[in-house]
Design a protein around this motif. Structure first.
Motif, mmCIF file in Angstrom:
data_model
loop_
_atom_site.group_PDB
_atom_site.id
_atom_site.type_symbol
_atom_site.label_atom_id
_atom_site.label_comp_id
_atom_site.label_asym_id
_atom_site.label_seq_id
_atom_site.Cartn_x
_atom_site.Cartn_y
_atom_site.Cartn_z
ATOM 1 N N THR A 5 -5.684 -7.129 0.627
ATOM 2 C CA THR A 5 -6.322 -5.927 1.170
ATOM 3 C C THR A 5 -6.139 -4.754 0.217
ATOM 4 O OG1 THR A 5 -5.936 -6.691 3.422
ATOM 5 C CG2 THR A 5 -6.379 -4.345 3.142
ATOM 6 N N GLN A 9 -9.230 -2.804 -1.585
ATOM 7 C CA GLN A 9 -9.417 -1.368 -1.398
ATOM 8 C C GLN A 9 -9.338 -0.623 -2.728
ATOM 9 O OE1 GLN A 9 -10.423 0.138 1.383
ATOM 10 N NE2 GLN A 9 -10.503 -1.883 2.296
ATOM 11 N N ARG A 12 -12.579 -1.122 -4.684
ATOM 12 C CA ARG A 12 -13.636 -0.238 -4.160
ATOM 13 C C ARG A 12 -13.427 1.201 -4.623
ATOM 14 N NH1 ARG A 12 -13.687 -2.416 2.036
ATOM 15 N NH2 ARG A 12 -14.734 -4.389 1.601
#
Length: 158
Positions: A5, A9, A12
């Protein structure tokens, strides 16, 4: 948070920032370098970076930042030890330094006000001076905050 995760993240975020060249380790290096620039001692840098010895910290993060940084450190040391400007030139430099710091603080305040505006849902630039406006005092908190505030003094609640 699972490592996958965090990686997703970060991927991005770096694309959104237009910096696909950044790596997660860049954040760590930036944080350690900033701690050094804010005055962290070598041992503190070692602990903060979780290095086995302070030689790693010194080698990678305790670098001087050029002549301006050396002059600034020299001036700070003088001021700390002897307590004041030495002559008219030093006084002029001190005034310029304080004005520069004020400009930097005003820019930081502006960034924080814009962030506060985004977090509170206000559109950036919605205030009268082009900055994000302060939160509306009449605006009610979300249901979670409201419950906590309503029961803050109630000892029967956990």
């Amino acid at each position: 948070m699972p490592p996958s995760t965090l990686r997703t993240q970060f991927a991005r975020a770096r694309l959104a920032a237009g910096r696909p060249d950044l790596h997660l380790h860049t954040l760590r290096a930036t944080a350690i370098s900033e701690a050094v620039h804010q005055g962290a001692e070598p041992k503190e840098t070692q602990r903060f970076g979780r290095h086995a010895d302070n030689a790693t910290s010194l080698r990678h993060y305790q670098r001087a930042r050029g002549e301006d940084k050396r002059r600034e450190l020299s001036d700070r040391s003088y001021m700390a030890l002897l307590g004041g400007p030495r002559n008219e030139h030093d006084i002029t430099l001190a005034i310029e330094d304080r004005r520069k710091r004020i400009r930097e603080l005003e820019e930081e305040i502006g960034r924080l006000e814009r962030l506060r505006g985004r977090l509170s849902g206000d559109a950036p630039g919605s205030g009268p001076d082009g900055r994000a406006s302060a939160p509306d005092p009449g605006r009610t908190a979300g249901p979670r905050r409201g419950r906590r505030a309503a029961h803050a003094g109630d000892a029967s609640r956990p």
